[in-house]
Scaffold this motif. Structure first.
Motif, PDB file in Angstrom:
ATOM      1  N   UNK A 150      38.423  34.536  31.204  1.00  0.00           N
ATOM      2  CA  UNK A 150      38.353  36.001  31.212  1.00  0.00           C
ATOM      3  C   UNK A 150      39.180  36.603  32.346  1.00  0.00           C
ATOM      4  N   UNK A 151      39.137  35.963  33.527  1.00  0.00           N
ATOM      5  CA  UNK A 151      39.752  36.551  34.708  1.00  0.00           C
ATOM      6  C   UNK A 151      41.255  36.283  34.827  1.00  0.00           C
ATOM      7  N   UNK A 152      41.722  35.149  34.317  1.00  0.00           N
ATOM      8  CA  UNK A 152      43.138  34.827  34.493  1.00  0.00           C
ATOM      9  C   UNK A 152      44.061  35.844  33.801  1.00  0.00           C
ATOM     10  N   UNK A 153      43.791  36.237  32.552  1.00  0.00           N
ATOM     11  CA  UNK A 153      44.648  37.269  31.941  1.00  0.00           C
ATOM     12  C   UNK A 153      44.635  38.584  32.725  1.00  0.00           C
ATOM     13  N   UNK A 154      43.477  38.906  33.304  1.00  0.00           N
ATOM     14  CA  UNK A 154      43.393  40.141  34.092  1.00  0.00           C
ATOM     15  C   UNK A 154      44.239  40.021  35.355  1.00  0.00           C
ATOM     16  N   UNK A 164      47.941  41.816  38.662  1.00  0.00           N
ATOM     17  CA  UNK A 164      48.533  41.353  39.906  1.00  0.00           C
ATOM     18  C   UNK A 164      47.497  41.105  40.989  1.00  0.00           C
ATOM     19  N   UNK A 165      47.969  40.665  42.165  1.00  0.00           N
ATOM     20  CA  UNK A 165      47.051  40.325  43.254  1.00  0.00           C
ATOM     21  C   UNK A 165      46.342  41.542  43.837  1.00  0.00           C
ATOM     22  N   UNK A 166      45.252  41.261  44.578  1.00  0.00           N
ATOM     23  CA  UNK A 166      44.422  42.234  45.291  1.00  0.00           C
ATOM     24  C   UNK A 166      43.559  43.092  44.367  1.00  0.00           C
ATOM     25  N   UNK A 167      43.518  42.738  43.106  1.00  0.00           N
ATOM     26  CA  UNK A 167      42.685  43.505  42.167  1.00  0.00           C
ATOM     27  C   UNK A 167      41.709  42.590  41.405  1.00  0.00           C
TER      28      UNK A 167
END
Length: 412
Positions: free
Chosen positions: A117-121, A126-129
């Protein structure tokens, strides 16, 4: 062989057949299939579109919402089942020394659902989010930690990871920990929630999943001539283990004796078992030796029985090697025919099935065994459960990498 007797005083189950030990066992005895088309994601393009999902699971029934939201599904399963096991054991942790209670709950996969779930996001934003809980929700030992946090246990806490032998190995090491004197009580078992797109696709591409997509309930068919792979499942199995002396001192009901275990490794392949079952057979022999039990005393084996061609044939050979002439007197069955292959949870759920078999003198069936494979020539209890007086039962778990674990249980 250590003189300390280790016993089972509590059990908890999450499975496709229900989210309690009683529901799981009643449906096992009836020969109910927990398989169906995958409901948690769109599997239309996958090789295998079926699974044994714990569709009735609701974490809010037992876990505070604030805590539950911070746990991946596999950890929710573990906490849910542990709460049931501790309640059955009558374990009043608040009145005990929590540092003398251990917790060993493993998972073969961990939080794959969170990663997927998190990798596509992350790629998209991008980073820091990112989600700050992604790592602690994902790591495989977090289920064991979540159980300890929920119950207030401060003793040794870790997770053994050994593919599909995970649940069995965690129980075995828990027994060892009690016998060493390092803990009085250990809450142990396995948990898995790997019905996810990437996991199902990967297993499908390996060719080890059933593609009987038009008939899910009949897809898991261990030891059948027409078996074509396993049906992936999810769930958890948790036991409360303690020394017999400790259980008797607090007046606990003893559900069964954890008599012995055996552990070996094929040292051959990351995925293919030793064709002759030599090291799986040795694990069974070691379990009998640890328990001081003869081959003839064992009445039931809950087989690893995945419904793949290689496993079922190899396990049959291993049982014959280990039990020799006594193999023909055994009752064998695979509860995976009903709950699917729950991977890291399998060994623990199936150990619970052994304890229940001993309690009730009932051998659960291997459903969907309609056309016996002539090379699989043991009594696999096809179709319906069978009454049989039982004194000892053995649970087999084998995993990728050649991991072999056998657990021996005796009557209370």
């Amino acid at each position: 062989m250590n003189d300390t007797v280790v016993v089972v005083t509590g059990m908890g189950v999450v499975s496709a057949l229900g989210c309690s030990t009683d529901a799981f066992w009643e449906n096992c005895k009836k020969g109910v299939s927990g398989a169906g088309l995958i409901g948690s994601f769109d599997s239309a393009l996958f090789h295998s579109r079926i699974a044994c999902e714990a569709s009735l699971f609701d974490p809010d029934v037992r876990i505070p919402k604030k805590q539950s939201r911070r746990l991946a599904r596999f950890s929710q399963f573990a906490v849910y089942a542990a709460i049931e096991a501790v309640a059955q054991a009558g374990l009043d942790i608040a009145s005990m020394d929590p540092s003398r209670i251990g917790c060993l709950v493993g998972s073969a996969a961990g939080g794959y659902d969170v990663l997927e779930e998190q990798f596509p996001a992350f790629i998209r934003n991008g980073p820091q989010k990112g989600n700050p809980f992604s790592v602690p929700k994902t790591i495989a030992n977090m289920a064991s930690c979540a159980v300890a946090i929920n119950l207030g246990i401060t003793g040794p806490n870790f997770a053994i990871l050994s593919a599909c032998a995970t649940g069995g190995h965690n129980l075995a090491i828990a027994k060892m920990m009690i016998q060493s004197g390092y803990a009085d009580v250990v809450i142990a078992g396995g948990t898995e929630a790997a019905v996810t797109p990437m996991v199902v696709d990967s297993y499908g591409c390996m060719g080890v999943l059933s593609t009987r997509n038009d008939d899910p309930c009949r897809a898991s068919r261990p030891f059948d001539r027409d078996r074509d792979g396993f049906v992936i499942g999810e769930g958890a199995g948790i036991m409360v283990l303690e020394s017999a002396a400790h259980a008797k001192k607090r007046g606990a009901e003893i559900l069964g004796a954890f008599s012995g275990f055996g552990m070996t490794c094929d040292a051959q392949s990351i995925a293919i078992p030793d064709a002759e079952g030599r090291f799986a057979a040795q694990a069974m022999r070691l379990a009998l030796r640890d328990g001081g039990v003869s081959r003839d005393a064992v009445g039931y084996i809950n087989a690893h029985g995945t419904s793949t061609h290689a496993n079922d044939l190899t396990e049959t050979r291993a049982i014959r090697l280990a039990f020799e002439s006594a193999a023909d007197s055994l009752s064998v069955s695979s509860t995976k025919s009903m709950i699917g292959h729950t991977l890291g949870a399998a060994g623990a759920i199936e150990a619970i099935a052994c304890v229940l078999s001993l309690r009730d003198n009932i051998v659960p069936p291997t459903i969907n065994l309609e056309n016996p494979d002539p090379e699989c020539d043991l009594d696999y209890t096809p179709g319906t459960a069978r009454e049989r007086k039982l004194d000892y039962a053995l649970s087999n778990s084998f995993g990728f990498g050649g991991q072999n674990c056998s657990l021996l249980f005796g009557k209370a």
